[in-house]
Design a protein around this motif. Sequence first.
Motif, mmCIF file in Angstrom:
data_model
loop_
_atom_site.group_PDB
_atom_site.id
_atom_site.type_symbol
_atom_site.label_atom_id
_atom_site.label_comp_id
_atom_site.label_asym_id
_atom_site.label_seq_id
_atom_site.Cartn_x
_atom_site.Cartn_y
_atom_site.Cartn_z
ATOM 1 N N GLU A 55 0.765 -1.166 0.003
ATOM 2 C CA GLU A 55 0.166 0.185 0.096
ATOM 3 C C GLU A 55 0.951 1.175 0.039
ATOM 4 N N ARG B 200 2.455 1.554 -3.716
ATOM 5 C CA ARG B 200 1.646 1.974 -4.500
ATOM 6 C C ARG B 200 1.158 3.203 -4.351
ATOM 7 N N ASP B 201 1.014 3.966 -3.074
ATOM 8 C CA ASP B 201 0.702 5.448 -2.821
ATOM 9 C C ASP B 201 2.148 6.218 -3.357
ATOM 10 N N SER C 267 1.921 6.546 -7.040
ATOM 11 C CA SER C 267 0.827 7.243 -7.752
ATOM 12 C C SER C 267 1.064 8.801 -8.265
ATOM 13 N N HIS D 140 3.462 8.882 -10.320
ATOM 14 C CA HIS D 140 3.939 8.721 -11.740
ATOM 15 C C HIS D 140 2.949 8.030 -12.639
ATOM 16 N N LEU D 141 3.118 8.703 -13.763
ATOM 17 C CA LEU D 141 2.163 7.791 -14.806
ATOM 18 C C LEU D 141 2.991 7.120 -15.464
ATOM 19 N N TYR E 43 1.511 -1.180 -13.560
ATOM 20 C CA TYR E 43 2.253 -1.031 -12.162
ATOM 21 C C TYR E 43 2.427 -2.368 -11.632
#
Length: 178
Positions: free
Chosen positions: A141, A144-145, A148, A150-151, A157
């Motif tokens: 988590e 992943r935060d 977030s 980065h695109l 991902y």
Amino acid sequence: MPSLTSRESQTLAAEARHAVSVVLNGTPRTGHAHPRLLLSDFLRHELGAHGTRVGCEHGVCGACTVRIDGVAVRACLTLAVQADGRRIDTVEGLAQANQGRMTALQEAFRRHHALQCGFCTAGILMSLTDYLGRKPKPTEEELRDMLSGHLCRCTGYAGIVRAVMDVTGRTVKEAAHV
């Protein structure tokens, strides 16, 4: 971003190019920049560090992420003259600092298919290098935060998360239950 230098508080002539000296990936380098030239453009066009990508030019996508004095920053939101006297690390410097070999993180990206087109990869690697230096065992988590910011249009991902968990010695399943 690290504190401002005395150079940044000076008034710079807008029409003139000014000397900007940095330590780029461990090597002292000097180039010239107008006061409004972005660091991303300075690195690419003046110093030849082409691994720094320019995506959105608004700080949203993260493709331009470099480290200034060890801290991850968006090079498209930083002026070149603000980097004067500082250490800049780009993706080219990761292997350089590892005696010419890919880092464990880069190897994990390769193993886990954490990149496809590669456009965003340099920025993600630079952010992760900074992040894992501060938080060596993130949960899924938390990771992943952080990601977030980065695109990436290609990977979804999942491979990136697997690669980072591999480097930290955890599996995605283990990290999710901490």
